[in-house]
Scaffold this active site. Structure first.
Site, mmCIF file in Angstrom:
data_model
loop_
_atom_site.group_PDB
_atom_site.id
_atom_site.type_symbol
_atom_site.label_atom_id
_atom_site.label_comp_id
_atom_site.label_asym_id
_atom_site.label_seq_id
_atom_site.Cartn_x
_atom_site.Cartn_y
_atom_site.Cartn_z
ATOM 1 N N ASP A 1 0.776 -1.244 0.000
ATOM 2 C CA ASP A 1 0.000 0.000 0.000
ATOM 3 C C ASP A 1 0.809 1.296 0.000
ATOM 4 O O ASP A 1 0.424 2.266 0.683
ATOM 5 C CB ASP A 1 -0.955 0.013 1.201
ATOM 6 C CG ASP A 1 -1.989 -1.109 1.150
ATOM 7 O OD1 ASP A 1 -1.876 -1.983 0.277
ATOM 8 O OD2 ASP A 1 -2.901 -1.117 1.997
ATOM 9 N N LYS B 1 -6.699 -4.819 -3.263
ATOM 10 C CA LYS B 1 -7.308 -5.529 -2.131
ATOM 11 C C LYS B 1 -8.346 -4.657 -1.452
ATOM 12 O O LYS B 1 -8.096 -3.497 -1.151
ATOM 13 C CB LYS B 1 -6.224 -5.961 -1.131
ATOM 14 C CG LYS B 1 -5.444 -4.834 -0.480
ATOM 15 C CD LYS B 1 -4.338 -5.419 0.394
ATOM 16 C CE LYS B 1 -3.550 -4.358 1.145
ATOM 17 N NZ LYS B 1 -4.331 -3.495 2.035
ATOM 18 N N CYS C 1 -2.219 -2.449 7.663
ATOM 19 C CA CYS C 1 -2.187 -3.370 6.506
ATOM 20 C C CYS C 1 -0.968 -4.283 6.480
ATOM 21 O O CYS C 1 -1.066 -5.425 6.024
ATOM 22 C CB CYS C 1 -2.306 -2.564 5.218
ATOM 23 S SG CYS C 1 -3.927 -1.749 5.079
#
Lengths: 218, 218
Positions: free
Chosen positions: B23, B128, B161
């Site tokens: 990310d 995702k 995450c």
């Protein structure tokens, strides 16, 4: 119903909420099990048993859905990744014979849930090979079939199996609440930090409340 | 190859190891994105970019597999649980129009990986919908098809995450390494605590090392 919680009040309905009790097993709470084989003082976890019992009893009286999880592996260890068995060279590995039977193996005495919180007929029991309760288990299907949207978590250990399961549940869209005095870690500082991480950033993983506040919601 | 790591040396082979970059998106690293909409100071995360670039460049030169993830949702938000969109009443919700396009929506300018770490042709890109990189994505299938058993993690944010994805990977049997100076959180105390939780109890989630030690393994 609405209860006081961090970071803001938690709303739920009995019919769409499940109480999820993570891994309150002899393997983690009694000497001779997996928890101790990793070098931990298992006595630390036992202090939450009375509060967990009180919440479980109240939830049963209301007719709420109860889920119990156990970290456990098949007798042939076919669901235990080699990496998990070897990691950290514990004194007793998963599958080895300890004082309560084979470590972390389904059906062995040490793998059972402690008698104080033993599952009642009709309650869901999940044997899970990982730390998370959703990975490689039917939990998601069972909850969806019952229309469950909210999960209230208790159990051990806070930063390992409880946190991992809450993060899995949060990704799947459940509104998750952790009962702070009904969860514990072998490392009190990890519990404190995990509780804070859960409700940070506007409840990025979910909510945290006391069992007293949860019990007041009738 | 073997490198110095916590809680003990980490062993891996190039052919069975993937570098997973979590990310590193404009939505989390630049003003006007989802990270800032949750009330965070996004500037804090940018200091890891040079170390991440150095590791990525070295890994590419060695011919190693690279995976980039993005937290993102479909334009119709059909993969965004209502609970996620409403949680915490952020200033800008997922799907709202911000200065870099619609917040956390695939294909919008703000959803892209920062130019310094942009994916190269042939590298795996994973969109995702959750915090974890395995939930509702093809990542597990893609890694299994390539015989990957070891994952080296970089990216943001450490306790959200990155940690969630490492815990998913650990449950699936991967040996996971976190590069400590290539990950960051909006809350430095959460990063420190997460790093400690990962390698506690004999590496219960995995290993932690510096990028310098990782780069020395040739």
């Amino acid at each position: 119903m609405q209860i006081a919680a961090q970071p803001f009040p938690y709303e739920f309905e009995l019919a769409t909420t499940a109480l999820v009790i993570i891994d309150m097993q002899r393997d983690f709470l009694e000497p001779g099990g997996f928890g101790e084989s990793l070098g931990n003082d298992v006595g630390l976890l036992r202090k939450i048993i009375p509060a967990c019992r009180e919440v479980l009893q109240s939830w049963r009286e209301r007719g709420g859905l109860v889920v119990h999880t156990r970290e456990s592996h098949r007798a042939d260890l076919s669901d235990c990744p080699p990496a998990k068995r070897e990691r950290g060279s514990p004194r007793l590995r998963i599958g080895d014979v300890g004082p309560m039977g084979r470590i972390l193996v389904a059906g062995e005495p040490g793998n059972a849930i402690i008698p104080e919180l033993a599952p009642a007929p009709g309650e869901i029991e999940i044997d899970k090979p990982g730390k998370g309760a959703f990975h490689a288990t039917p939990l998601q299907d069972l909850l969806q079939a019952r229309g469950i949207t909210h999960l209230v978590f208790m159990g051990v250990t806070t930063e390992v199996c409880v946190q991992t399961s809450m993060r899995e549940a949060n990704d799947r869209g459940y509104d998750c609440l952790l009962l702070e005095d009904c969860t514990e870690s072998y490392f009190p500082r990890f519990k404190a930090s995990t509780v804070e991480m859960i409700h940070a950033q506007g409840g990025i993983v979910g909510w945290v409340a006391s069992s007293a506040d949860f019990l007041r919601a009738r």
